[in-house]
Design a protein around this motif. Structure first.
Motif, mmCIF file in Angstrom:
data_model
loop_
_atom_site.group_PDB
_atom_site.id
_atom_site.type_symbol
_atom_site.label_atom_id
_atom_site.label_comp_id
_atom_site.label_asym_id
_atom_site.label_seq_id
_atom_site.Cartn_x
_atom_site.Cartn_y
_atom_site.Cartn_z
ATOM 1 N N PHE A 220 0.821 -1.210 0.000
ATOM 2 C CA PHE A 220 0.000 0.000 0.000
ATOM 3 C C PHE A 220 0.853 1.256 0.000
ATOM 4 N N TRP A 221 1.839 1.324 0.899
ATOM 5 C CA TRP A 221 2.586 2.569 1.070
ATOM 6 C C TRP A 221 3.596 2.794 -0.045
ATOM 7 N N VAL A 222 4.118 1.731 -0.639
ATOM 8 C CA VAL A 222 5.076 1.902 -1.728
ATOM 9 C C VAL A 222 4.351 2.016 -3.073
ATOM 10 N N GLU A 223 3.540 1.029 -3.408
ATOM 11 C CA GLU A 223 2.940 1.010 -4.737
ATOM 12 C C GLU A 223 1.732 1.930 -4.849
ATOM 13 N N THR A 224 0.783 1.804 -3.927
ATOM 14 C CA THR A 224 -0.442 2.597 -4.055
ATOM 15 C C THR A 224 -0.194 4.076 -3.798
ATOM 16 N N LEU A 225 0.514 4.406 -2.694
ATOM 17 C CA LEU A 225 0.745 5.809 -2.352
ATOM 18 C C LEU A 225 2.036 6.377 -2.940
ATOM 19 N N GLY A 226 2.922 5.505 -3.410
ATOM 20 C CA GLY A 226 4.105 5.995 -4.105
ATOM 21 C C GLY A 226 5.210 6.537 -3.229
ATOM 22 N N LEU A 227 5.253 6.154 -1.945
ATOM 23 C CA LEU A 227 6.364 6.565 -1.095
ATOM 24 C C LEU A 227 7.525 5.572 -1.224
ATOM 25 N N ARG A 228 8.707 6.026 -0.925
ATOM 26 C CA ARG A 228 9.881 5.163 -1.012
ATOM 27 C C ARG A 228 10.121 4.463 0.316
ATOM 28 N N LEU A 229 10.392 3.160 0.266
ATOM 29 C CA LEU A 229 10.863 2.451 1.456
ATOM 30 C C LEU A 229 12.322 2.841 1.657
ATOM 31 N N VAL A 230 12.588 3.725 2.628
ATOM 32 C CA VAL A 230 13.951 4.214 2.832
ATOM 33 C C VAL A 230 14.699 3.428 3.897
ATOM 34 N N LYS A 231 13.982 2.612 4.664
ATOM 35 C CA LYS A 231 14.656 1.783 5.660
ATOM 36 C C LYS A 231 13.788 0.585 5.980
ATOM 37 N N ARG A 232 14.397 -0.599 5.858
ATOM 38 C CA ARG A 232 13.754 -1.846 6.263
ATOM 39 C C ARG A 232 14.541 -2.360 7.450
ATOM 40 N N SER A 233 13.949 -2.301 8.636
ATOM 41 C CA SER A 233 14.681 -2.660 9.838
ATOM 42 C C SER A 233 13.745 -3.374 10.809
ATOM 43 N N ILE A 234 14.064 -3.274 12.092
ATOM 44 C CA ILE A 234 13.295 -3.944 13.138
ATOM 45 C C ILE A 234 12.916 -2.939 14.219
ATOM 46 N N ASN A 235 11.896 -3.286 14.957
ATOM 47 C CA ASN A 235 11.545 -2.539 16.160
ATOM 48 C C ASN A 235 12.655 -2.803 17.188
ATOM 49 N N GLN A 236 13.394 -1.779 17.559
ATOM 50 C CA GLN A 236 14.550 -1.986 18.423
ATOM 51 C C GLN A 236 14.173 -2.387 19.849
ATOM 52 N N ASP A 237 12.899 -2.211 20.205
ATOM 53 C CA ASP A 237 12.413 -2.677 21.505
ATOM 54 C C ASP A 237 11.725 -4.032 21.410
ATOM 55 N N ASP A 238 11.490 -4.526 20.189
ATOM 56 C CA ASP A 238 10.842 -5.809 19.943
ATOM 57 C C ASP A 238 11.403 -6.355 18.633
ATOM 58 N N PRO A 239 12.654 -6.867 18.646
ATOM 59 C CA PRO A 239 13.375 -7.164 17.404
ATOM 60 C C PRO A 239 12.794 -8.283 16.558
ATOM 61 N N GLY A 240 11.755 -8.949 17.025
ATOM 62 C CA GLY A 240 11.080 -9.931 16.180
ATOM 63 C C GLY A 240 10.024 -9.304 15.281
#
Length: 346
Positions: free
Chosen positions: A26-46
């Motif tokens: 939705f956020w990349v294709e439909t709304l056209g925003l760039r995924l600038v970081k793919r990471s983890i929740n640093q308080d819940d790394p799973g």
């Protein structure tokens, strides 16, 4: 105490999603925003932490998500950021309505919101004393309440449109505002003044907009400028489709420490500074219960990835890199949409 440097406005907004792949699509294709970081929740790394922004991850453009599958559906209410609005160029809402129809996005009729600017206001809010903005309300797949607001984009605007899926003349150009629902807006209004934001005049709606009485505050910057306060007694619950926290720009460490001291003197309980790898953060709950963050501008999203490959790999900051195998085994496989794989609809 010396007054802190006024905040320019919103730095990022972090929300709760359900399905990671659906969130990316939705956020990349439909709304056209760039995924600038793919990471983890640093308080819940799973759990993933996705950052969607303009082409360069400019402060004031990052919408971020924790996809927590096991949470229930949320409900906006008092003590929450109930609406998040984005800037789009004037004249682009016809494009967006057609795109929402094509992709099956849930949206409402556009309406006019009118802001009166006080004669003594120093905010860079509006040109002239009375300003009307056209608003297109919509929701993401988790029901998160969103708006597109058509505004003139100046030539020196700091945002850089990402045009992989949406043309430049319609691309989202960072945040316009957040709307906070509060049982008593007055203490939060005073806090925003402490943070250096100016209160504008009355905000009303025309064209039948589903508006409640609201007060608008403006920061000193051109992006993510506004915070709207709405009195509400609605009961809410955090879950899918709700905002987790709102982060405000405190560009330097000195700015942040001065703002932290001002917030503490106002009677709140800010955390120590926490290193979030791409910015340094201080957190606190404002008087109405909304979780606020103060975030620095540096080191930014290009501190660990080249600009041309932002978001292409899973980034595990600091000590988490040593646990890569363990963490990756807990995360669902996802595919970032590419322009060549864009479909005609969803």
């Amino acid at each position: 105490m010396t007054d802190p440097t006024p905040t320019p406005g919103i730095h990022h907004v972090t929300c709760i999603a359900s399905d990671p792949q659906g969130n990316l699509d939705f956020w990349v294709e439909t709304l056209g925003l760039r995924l600038v970081k793919r990471s983890i929740n640093q308080d819940d790394p799973g759990t993933y932490h996705f950052f969607f922004a303009d082409a360069e991850g400019t402060p004031g453009t990052s919408m971020t998500f924790f996809p927590w599958r096991d949470l229930p559906q949320g409900q906006a209410g008092a003590g929450q950021a109930a609406r998040t609005a984005f800037r789009v160029p004037e004249g682009s809402l016809d494009y967006w309505e057609a795109r929402f129809e094509e992709y099956g996005v849930d949206y409402d009729d556009r309406f006019e919101r009118v802001v009166e600017r006080p004669e003594d206001s120093t905010a860079r809010a509006n040109d002239g004393a009375r300003h009307a903005e056209t608003v297109l309300p919509f929701r993401d797949p988790d029901g998160l309440a969103l708006e597109l607001v058509a505004v003139p984009i100046p030539e020196d605007d700091p945002t850089v449109p990402w045009t992989a899926f949406v043309p430049e003349d319609a691309a989202i150009r960072g945040f316009h505002s957040v709307t906070l629902w509060l049982s008593d807006p007055d203490p939060t209004a005073e806090l925003l003044r402490t943070m250096g934001m100016d209160e504008l005049g009355p905000v009303t709606s025309e064209s039948g907009g589903p508006e409640r009485e609201r007060r608008r505050f403006a920061g000193s910057g051109p992006v993510g400028t506004y915070v709207d306060l709405v009195r509400s007694t609605d009961r809410g619950r955090q879950g899918h489709g709700t905002v987790h926290h709102v982060a405000f720009q405190t560009p330097t460490d000195d700015d942040q420490m001065a703002m932290r001291a001002a917030v503490r003197e106002a009677g709140l309980n800010p955390t120590r500074q926490i290193d979030r790898h791409w910015f340094r953060s201080v957190y606190f709950r404002e008087f109405g219960g909304v979780l606020f963050e103060l975030a620095t501008s540096d080191p930014g999203y290009t501190s660990d990835e080249p600009l041309d490959s932002l978001g292409e790999r899973l980034v595990l900051p600091g000590e988490f890199e040593r646990r890569r195998e363990e963490i990756e085994s807990q995360l669902t496989d996802v595919t970032v949409p590419r322009p060549e794989s864009a479909t005609e609809g969803k």
